[in-house]
Structures are given as C-alpha cells and as structure tokens.
Motif scaffolding. Structure first.
Motif, PDB file in Angstrom:
ATOM      1  N   ARG A  23      -1.556   1.952   0.737  1.00 13.31           N
ATOM      2  CA  ARG A  23      -1.374   0.504   0.733  1.00 13.31           C
ATOM      3  C   ARG A  23      -1.292  -0.059   2.157  1.00 13.31           C
ATOM      4  NH1 ARG A  23       1.309  -1.313  -4.349  1.00 13.31           N
ATOM      5  NH2 ARG A  23       1.347   0.458  -5.779  1.00 13.31           N
ATOM      6  N   ARG A  24      -1.636   0.726   3.139  1.00 12.97           N
ATOM      7  CA  ARG A  24      -1.430   0.317   4.538  1.00 12.97           C
ATOM      8  C   ARG A  24      -2.155  -0.982   4.891  1.00 12.97           C
ATOM      9  NH1 ARG A  24      -4.972   4.693   4.673  1.00 12.97           N
ATOM     10  NH2 ARG A  24      -3.201   6.108   4.847  1.00 12.97           N
ATOM     11  N   ASP A  25      -3.263  -1.286   4.206  1.00 11.04           N
ATOM     12  CA  ASP A  25      -4.017  -2.502   4.504  1.00 11.04           C
ATOM     13  C   ASP A  25      -3.518  -3.707   3.717  1.00 11.04           C
ATOM     14  OD1 ASP A  25      -5.677  -1.080   6.236  1.00 11.04           O
ATOM     15  OD2 ASP A  25      -6.998  -0.458   4.591  1.00 11.04           O
ATOM     16  N   GLN A  26      -2.503  -3.484   2.879  1.00 11.62           N
ATOM     17  CA  GLN A  26      -1.918  -4.564   2.077  1.00 11.62           C
ATOM     18  C   GLN A  26      -0.619  -5.030   2.730  1.00 11.62           C
ATOM     19  OE1 GLN A  26      -3.635  -5.869  -0.388  1.00 11.62           O
ATOM     20  NE2 GLN A  26      -5.255  -4.314  -0.140  1.00 11.62           N
ATOM     21  N   PRO A  27      -0.001  -6.124   2.215  1.00 12.37           N
ATOM     22  CA  PRO A  27       1.191  -6.676   2.886  1.00 12.37           C
ATOM     23  C   PRO A  27       2.394  -5.729   2.867  1.00 12.37           C
ATOM     24  CG  PRO A  27       0.231  -8.256   1.349  1.00 12.37           C
ATOM     25  CD  PRO A  27      -0.447  -6.956   1.090  1.00 12.37           C
ATOM     26  N   PHE A  28       3.160  -5.775   3.936  1.00 12.23           N
ATOM     27  CA  PHE A  28       4.483  -5.149   4.004  1.00 12.23           C
ATOM     28  C   PHE A  28       5.497  -6.282   4.124  1.00 12.23           C
ATOM     29  CE2 PHE A  28       8.124  -3.658   6.516  1.00 12.23           C
ATOM     30  CZ  PHE A  28       8.561  -2.595   5.735  1.00 12.23           C
ATOM     31  N   VAL A  29       6.300  -6.489   3.087  1.00 13.81           N
ATOM     32  CA  VAL A  29       7.234  -7.621   3.024  1.00 13.81           C
ATOM     33  C   VAL A  29       8.650  -7.061   3.017  1.00 13.81           C
ATOM     34  CG1 VAL A  29       7.970  -9.639   1.712  1.00 13.81           C
ATOM     35  CG2 VAL A  29       5.554  -8.983   1.747  1.00 13.81           C
TER      36      VAL A  29
END
Length: 593
Positions: free
Chosen positions: A279-285
């Motif tokens: 998921r590294r290319d997806q958001p980290f919230v």
C-alpha cells in the motif's frame, strides 16, 4: 410471599421462623462476581457461597456437560457431565462425588426443565443425599443453564439444597426464581467469554497464517538479513529484531499494535510498516486519539454530513475514508473511551460505517496500525478497554525497545541529531569523546525524544565549537531524569509508558554514603539495573555504623541541604520518602526557615 415481610435492605423475613433472606442482594452480588470475572466458571464457588450466606441455600454445586462424552453400559449415549464447582472451590470431579443427584441432574440436562424436590430422600432415594450433609431432611432445587436464551440445548445445571428443618418448604418457590436468575447471568457471561475466545483464536490463526506466508515469501526472495529501514537509526540487536518483525508483517494486511514507552518512535515505525507494504503508493493517515475529545474523534475518523451538528457547514470526509486502500495509524489507542470503542469495533469487524448525521453505509479497505504506551491488558482486566476490541487490534504486537536497552545506538543517534542541528542553524558543533561516553551511560527515561532534546539544548547553549561532558545538563545538575526515575512506581508513571510495569528501573544504592551525587541521568556508580527494593522504615546504615552515627550522618546531610528533604535524599543517595521515614525514626524535627 406468604408469611413473610420485607425488612431493611430489601430482606425477606419469614414471620414464622424469623429467618432473613436477601434475594435482591444475592442476584446483585452474583452479577458483580460473574460479569467482572475473566473465568465465570472459576468464579462460581464465590457465587455458591453468596447463595449460602444470603439465601440459606446449602451445598450448592454446578454441573457442566463433559466435552469428552461417554456412553452407557448398553452402548447408548447418556448425558455426560462433571461437577465443575462447589462451595469448596473448582473441582471438575466426576458425578460420583454426589454433590448433585446423578439421575436428577441428567433429567434436567435432558428436559431443560427446572427440578424442585420437596423431600430429596423420599423422592430421589437415599443415594441422592450428598456426603457430609447434616441430615437427610433436605429439599433440592436444580435449574438448567442453556447455551443461549430460549435454546433447547442445556450446557449445565445449577443446584442447591434447602434444609427442611428450618421450614424450608415455604422458601422453595423463591429459591427457584433466584437460582434461575443466577443461571441466566452465568449463561450471558459464558456466552460472552466464548465469543471473545473464538474471535481471539480466529484472529490469532489469521496472524499465524499471515506471518507464515510472509516468512515463506521472505525466504524465497533471499536468505539475507533485512535491510535497514529509512529513518530508523541503530545497529543494536534489539533494534535489529524489531526491524526484522517490521519487514515480515509489512507484507501482510494484518493489524499491528506498536507497544512502547513515550519517545521510542512509534510513529516512525508505523510509517515503516506502510512504506514496506503493497500500500506504499496509497495514503498514510495518522490520528492522535489522545489529542481529541470523544465527540470530535468520531467526527474526525468517520466524517460528518452538512448540518449534522452546530458548525457542520459542509460535508467532511473522515480519516477512514481518506485512508481507503492505504494505512491508518491510530496513536494513543488506549486513550479512547468505552462508547467510542464500540463504534470503532464495528468498522474494524465489518469494514463499514456511517458518517456522523448520515444514513448511507460506506465501505473502506484500510490497513490498521495502532500504538500505545499503556498496559492494555490491565485496562481490559479493569473493564476500561473492551476485550473484543483488544483482540481485534492486538493481532501482531511489536514491542519497541526503550533507549536504555540499546545504549550502543546512543553515539550514532547523538551524532545524527547534532548533524541535523548544525544543518538547520548553519553551525559546526561537535561532541568530544568524553561527552559522547557520558551520553552513552545515560538512562534517558524520555528515550530517543529526550536524547534529541538533550543534544539540541547543549548545542544551543554551548559557546564553543567543541561540546565537552561538563556542558551536558546532567553534569550541571539541571537534568530532571533522576527525579523522574525516583517518582516512577508500579502505580504511577510520570515518564509515561510501560516502564513502570515491564522494565526493571534503576535505583540509588543506599550505601553510597556521602559521595557526591552521580550525574542525574547517568548511571556510572549510583545506579543499578535491578527492581527497587520495598521501602524500609529508615535507610540502612553502612556496615558497622552505630545508630548514633546514622543520626549524625542524617543531620549533617539535612544541614548541608538547607533542611530540604529532596536535596538531602540526593546527597545520601536515597529517596525523599526514605529520608522522611529516617527523620521520624530518629525523632529529628525538620527546621523551618
């Protein structure tokens, strides 16, 4: 009830015998015991004793179905059961101990109907009377315990005996009602514990499968040690072990709980889990649960619709929605309240929720990483944290080591922080070998965060390019770490973390005599890494020292400290509390200026 009146505290008093019973108190006490116990079956001896004390129901016993099963002499299956508990404790003994009549108990198991025998010897036979009974004039009350409400499947029988010599026949109807209510409470407690156990076992199985798959994937890729994680500094075995765990678990979607004291870098490791995952290319919230009220936290995580409350002038997406397909990091998860825990549990179980003030159900796909410095197990035991939510988030717990357990990393960390300070301020400060050696002896209760603050402080205040050990706060008596260690206890932790529970803390050697105090955050002589001994009435004198010498030494320390107990404690290498005990022991009056 006939021939009875109600006295103080709701007690039912029989007009003929004058015997008092407390049916309402009995049910309340049984509910408190069973709902607060981690093992309801193990708590049943206490409930049976409450029935004896409050209602006069003697020799109570609990029978449960035997999971192993058995058959009768004719080969036909029977209702196998064991006596799980009596008033004497948890026994798990065969039916032959006759705590309950075997035939009557099997009848309740088979029919699911309560049994009341007004005269057990006449109706059930001499063998029905339990061993140790004072006589054979007893009545039996036995009620079923079902798998769930209205279920025909009976998993247990709760029984007790009433002494007929005390006019007990008049009480049997009320006895049956009370036993039925206690059985219902036990049903709910057992049902809840079984649900939690099943959920926990399923989650643990998922975690084992995920870790196994990740290990296989890593083994197939290469038999190489894990690469260092960007931003995480250190080569100690403790940090390498954590790095290896991060590399393994990051390849899965399994929830991760980061455990560690304040300042150990939980957010940094959470970012590493995201960066190493698919998921590294997806958001980290990220959300700090301790920084928001429970109402605001709900709106922040789930979002809200326009007009749902005062100030909601537009629709707002929540953090779960913003983190869809990515990773959501909930820091300080142990700070959320019970009401919000139930709402959070639903989205973690079902992956769906509604915005505040909305009716549309939304679905999200989020990798959850949580962090806490609290003892969640103790919170679950106290009832402050839901057990089902705990098992949901604590699938793969990763314990981050405090800095004092990886002191070999201190020089590299210190140099990194100093280089950062130099870049930000256009300076060229450097630490001398003596300063670096002293830093490597410090305990750092604030961990990496405290080390960074220490480097920034000494670099900002140093007037020369070289920073020597004499310029460090611990050498100048301005570091408060030693005071924090002394204030640390099993009940209170000013440091803010798991140290008070899980980690042996440094203590002052009381035989230090009148040596000058060691640097406040260092541990060259005065500190030993062993758990603190219980407080004694007074500090023990050195070997061979007479009580008079001890008193003189104490007075001398108080005079040199200006009669400030905390300062005198530091001079003698003791705690302020020990100083207080010693002053009382020797009858020394504290002077006031």
């Amino acid at each position: 009830m006939k021939n009875s009146t109600f006295g103080p505290r709701g007690a039912a008093t029989d007009a003929q015998s004058g015997i008092e019973r407390f049916p309402l108190d009995t049910v309340c006490e049984a509910a408190k015991i069973l709902t607060g116990a981690s093992d309801p079956i193990g708590a049943m001896p206490s409930v049976l004793n409450v029935l004896s004390s409050f209602m006069g129901l003697r020799m109570g016993a609990l029978a449960l179905l035997d999971d192993k099963g058995q058959t009768g002499r004719d080969g036909k299956p029977v209702n196998p059961f064991v006596i799980a508990a009596t008033t004497h404790g948890s026994v798990f003994a065969p039916p032959e101990i006759r705590a309950l009549p075997v035939k009557a108990t099997r009848q309740v198991f088979r029919t699911g109907i309560a049994l009341v025998s007004r005269n057990a010897r006449e109706e059930l036979g001499d063998a029905a009377i339990p061993p140790g009974a004072p006589h054979d004039r007893l009545a039996l009350i036995a009620v079923p315990i079902r798998e769930q409400v209205h279920s025909p499947y009976v998993i247990g029988v709760l029984g007790a005996w009433r002494d007929l010599d005390e006019g007990g026949v008049r009480f049997l109807e009320e006895d049956q009602r009370v036993l039925t209510m206690v059985a219902s409470i036990l049903e709910q407690s057992v049902k809840f514990r079984r649900m939690v156990a099943r959920d926990r076992e399923r989650l643990m199985e998922e975690a084992r499968a995920a870790l196994h798959a990740a290990s296989d994937k890593a083994d197939d890729a290469a038999q190489m040690p894990p690469e260092p994680i960007k931003g995480i500094i250190g080569d100690s075995p403790a940090i390498k072990a954590v790095t290896a765990q991060i590399h393994k678990v990051a390849q899965t979607n399994t929830p991760v709980l980061l455990r560690g004291e304040s300042g150990t870098g939980k957010e940094l490791f959470a970012k590493a889990v995201h960066a190493l995952s698919d998921r590294r290319d997806q958001p980290f919230v990220k959300v700090n649960c301790a920084a928001l009220s429970q109402t605001l936290l709900e709106s922040e995580l789930f979002g809200h619709e326009k007009g749902s409350f005062t100030g909601a002038v537009a629709q707002k997406k929540g953090r779960f929605e913003l983190a869809d397909k990515g990773t959501l990091f909930l820091d300080e998860i142990g700070e959320i309240g019970p009401e919000f825990q139930a709402k959070l549990l639903r989205i973690l179980q079902e992956g769906e929720y509604e915005r505040v003030g909305g009716s549309k159900t939304l679905k999200v796909d989020v990798r959850l990483v949580t962090a806490t410095n609290k003892d969640l197990e103790a919170a679950v035991a106290r009832g402050d944290f839901r057990a089902d939510l705990y098992f949901r988030i604590c699938v793969v717990p990763i314990v981050l080591p405090p800095l004092r357990e990886r002191l070999e990393d201190v020089p590299k960390l210190a140099q990194t922080f100093l280089d950062r300070f130099n870049r930000q301020n256009g300076m060229e400060k450097r630490l001398t070998p003596r300063a670096m050696a002293q830093l490597a002896r410090c305990q750092f209760p604030g961990n990496v965060r405290e080390l960074e603050n220490c480097i920034s402080r000494v670099a900002a205040l140093s007037s020369d390019t070289e920073i020597d050990s004499a310029e460090l706060a611990c050498s100048q008596g301005t570091c408060l770490s030693a005071e924090l260690w002394r204030m640390q206890s099993g009940d209170h932790s000013p440091i803010g973390g798991l140290a008070a529970i899980r980690t042996p803390l440094p203590v002052i050697d009381s035989a230090a005599g009148q040596r000058p105090p060691a640097p406040a955050c260092a541990a060259p002589d005065g500190f030993t890494d062993v758990p603190p001994a219980p407080f004694s009435p007074a500090p023990p004198p050195p070997a061979g020292e007479a009580p008079g010498d001890e008193r003189a030494r104490l007075v001398d320390a108080m005079e040199r400290a200006g009669w400030v107990q905390a300062k005198a404690a530091r001079l003698l290498g003791l705690t302020p509390r020990q100083i207080g005990y010693a002053l009382k022991k020797h009858g020394i009056e504290v002077r006031r200026f």
